[in-house]
Design a protein around this motif. Structure first.
Motif, PDB file in Angstrom:
ATOM      1  N   VAL A   1      29.473  27.283  -2.079  1.00  0.00           N
ATOM      2  CA  VAL A   1      30.126  25.973  -2.101  1.00  0.00           C
ATOM      3  C   VAL A   1      29.234  24.954  -2.801  1.00  0.00           C
ATOM      4  O   VAL A   1      28.044  24.851  -2.500  1.00  0.00           O
ATOM      5  CB  VAL A   1      30.456  25.479  -0.670  1.00  0.00           C
ATOM      6  CG1 VAL A   1      31.120  24.108  -0.709  1.00  0.00           C
ATOM      7  CG2 VAL A   1      31.329  26.487   0.063  1.00  0.00           C
ATOM      8  N   VAL A   2      29.841  24.207  -3.722  1.00  0.00           N
ATOM      9  CA  VAL A   2      29.174  23.096  -4.399  1.00  0.00           C
ATOM     10  C   VAL A   2      30.030  21.855  -4.173  1.00  0.00           C
ATOM     11  O   VAL A   2      31.248  21.893  -4.387  1.00  0.00           O
ATOM     12  CB  VAL A   2      28.998  23.364  -5.906  1.00  0.00           C
ATOM     13  CG1 VAL A   2      28.341  22.172  -6.591  1.00  0.00           C
ATOM     14  CG2 VAL A   2      28.186  24.628  -6.139  1.00  0.00           C
ATOM     15  N   ILE A   3      29.385  20.767  -3.754  1.00  0.00           N
ATOM     16  CA  ILE A   3      30.088  19.527  -3.430  1.00  0.00           C
ATOM     17  C   ILE A   3      29.679  18.437  -4.419  1.00  0.00           C
ATOM     18  O   ILE A   3      28.482  18.225  -4.652  1.00  0.00           O
ATOM     19  CB  ILE A   3      29.784  19.081  -1.987  1.00  0.00           C
ATOM     20  CG1 ILE A   3      30.273  20.162  -1.013  1.00  0.00           C
ATOM     21  CG2 ILE A   3      30.417  17.723  -1.678  1.00  0.00           C
ATOM     22  CD1 ILE A   3      29.827  19.961   0.420  1.00  0.00           C
ATOM     23  N   ASP A   4      30.652  17.775  -4.963  1.00  0.00           N
ATOM     24  CA  ASP A   4      30.463  16.664  -5.899  1.00  0.00           C
ATOM     25  C   ASP A   4      29.726  15.515  -5.205  1.00  0.00           C
ATOM     26  O   ASP A   4      30.203  14.982  -4.208  1.00  0.00           O
ATOM     27  CB  ASP A   4      31.857  16.218  -6.361  1.00  0.00           C
ATOM     28  CG  ASP A   4      31.865  15.111  -7.378  1.00  0.00           C
ATOM     29  OD1 ASP A   4      30.797  14.549  -7.705  1.00  0.00           O
ATOM     30  OD2 ASP A   4      32.986  14.796  -7.854  1.00  0.00           O
ATOM     31  N   ARG A   5      28.575  15.138  -5.748  1.00  0.00           N
ATOM     32  CA  ARG A   5      27.777  14.057  -5.167  1.00  0.00           C
ATOM     33  C   ARG A   5      28.570  12.747  -5.083  1.00  0.00           C
ATOM     34  O   ARG A   5      28.340  11.937  -4.189  1.00  0.00           O
ATOM     35  CB  ARG A   5      26.504  13.841  -5.985  1.00  0.00           C
ATOM     36  CG  ARG A   5      25.555  12.827  -5.361  1.00  0.00           C
ATOM     37  CD  ARG A   5      24.241  12.687  -6.109  1.00  0.00           C
ATOM     38  NE  ARG A   5      23.578  13.931  -6.423  1.00  0.00           N
ATOM     39  CZ  ARG A   5      22.841  14.650  -5.570  1.00  0.00           C
ATOM     40  NH1 ARG A   5      22.675  14.233  -4.335  1.00  0.00           N
ATOM     41  NH2 ARG A   5      22.273  15.781  -5.951  1.00  0.00           N
ATOM     42  N   ASP A   6      29.533  12.533  -5.978  1.00  0.00           N
ATOM     43  CA  ASP A   6      30.323  11.299  -5.962  1.00  0.00           C
ATOM     44  C   ASP A   6      31.086  11.115  -4.649  1.00  0.00           C
ATOM     45  O   ASP A   6      31.367   9.986  -4.244  1.00  0.00           O
ATOM     46  CB  ASP A   6      31.296  11.252  -7.142  1.00  0.00           C
ATOM     47  CG  ASP A   6      30.602  11.033  -8.472  1.00  0.00           C
ATOM     48  OD1 ASP A   6      29.372  10.758  -8.491  1.00  0.00           O
ATOM     49  OD2 ASP A   6      31.285  11.137  -9.511  1.00  0.00           O
ATOM     50  N   LEU A   7      31.420  12.206  -3.962  1.00  0.00           N
ATOM     51  CA  LEU A   7      32.130  12.101  -2.686  1.00  0.00           C
ATOM     52  C   LEU A   7      31.266  11.435  -1.612  1.00  0.00           C
ATOM     53  O   LEU A   7      31.789  10.791  -0.700  1.00  0.00           O
ATOM     54  CB  LEU A   7      32.574  13.481  -2.191  1.00  0.00           C
ATOM     55  CG  LEU A   7      33.729  14.129  -2.955  1.00  0.00           C
ATOM     56  CD1 LEU A   7      33.914  15.571  -2.512  1.00  0.00           C
ATOM     57  CD2 LEU A   7      35.010  13.331  -2.778  1.00  0.00           C
ATOM     58  N   LEU A   8      29.949  11.578  -1.713  1.00  0.00           N
ATOM     59  CA  LEU A   8      29.058  11.033  -0.689  1.00  0.00           C
ATOM     60  C   LEU A   8      29.044   9.511  -0.642  1.00  0.00           C
ATOM     61  O   LEU A   8      28.603   8.931   0.352  1.00  0.00           O
ATOM     62  CB  LEU A   8      27.637  11.574  -0.876  1.00  0.00           C
ATOM     63  CG  LEU A   8      27.388  12.923  -0.193  1.00  0.00           C
ATOM     64  CD1 LEU A   8      28.277  14.015  -0.698  1.00  0.00           C
ATOM     65  CD2 LEU A   8      25.937  13.306  -0.298  1.00  0.00           C
ATOM     66  N   ALA A   9      29.529   8.866  -1.678  1.00  0.00           N
ATOM     67  CA  ALA A   9      29.557   7.398  -1.715  1.00  0.00           C
ATOM     68  C   ALA A   9      30.754   6.829  -0.960  1.00  0.00           C
ATOM     69  O   ALA A   9      30.860   5.612  -0.790  1.00  0.00           O
ATOM     70  CB  ALA A   9      29.595   6.922  -3.168  1.00  0.00           C
TER      71      ALA A   9
END
Length: 164
Positions: free
Chosen positions: A118-126
């Motif tokens: 699984v790889v999660i888009d860092r942009d979601l963390l904002a």
């Protein structure tokens, strides 16, 4: 509730997370459709894209903000420390269904038939709150980005394609 949504609910409950799964009459298959049905921004949609790891055929689940296009090279780089020589390619609908147990448009971040990388888009963390598919093309659930990372064990990375 559909059996695939029940599988998602069970996986979430097993991880100590029991969100309300919302089922809509209209499709939430695309990020724009989901945002319109929920009443949130497209950026808040945590879209699930499934790739195939060449060689091992193991699924790679990329969870990206609904507004972003995914840079496949960045995804492979994010997994480089976990898998030697990883190269990924887009998966077809049959592979997605076999590997995840979900149809395209309803791939949840949890409850997969075969555990994916699984790889999660860092942009979601904002974002304070995001929405993910709950196993069908018309069901979703809300969670925080931190909960998504904890539930999936995913690697957080910059994977959005940026304009040159």
């Amino acid at each position: 509730m559909a059996s695939s949504s029940e599988r998602v609910a069970a996986a979430l409950a097993a991880a100590g997370h029991e969100p309300e799964i919302r089922v809509f009459d209209a499709s939430t298959r695309t990020s724009a459709d989901a945002a319109a049905a929920i009443g949130c921004t497209v950026a808040q949609i945590a879209k699930s894209l499934v790739f195939r790891a060449r060689g091992s055929n193991r699924p790679v689940l990329v969870i990206a903000s609904g507004v972003n296009r995914v840079d496949e090279t960045a995804v492979a780089a994010a997994l480089a420390g976990r898998i030697d020589g990883l190269r990924i390619e887009r998966a077809d609908a049959g592979f997605v269904r076999d590997a995840t147990g979900f149809a395209i448009g309803g791939v949840a971040p949890v409850g997969h038939a075969t555990p994916p990388h699984v790889v999660i888009d860092r942009d979601l963390l904002a974002l304070p709150r995001i929405w993910a598919a709950a196993g069908t093309p018309n069901s979703v659930f809300a969670l925080t980005p931190d909960q998504l990372v904890a539930l999936t064990g995913g690697v957080v990375a910059d994977i959005a394609k940026r304009a040159p």
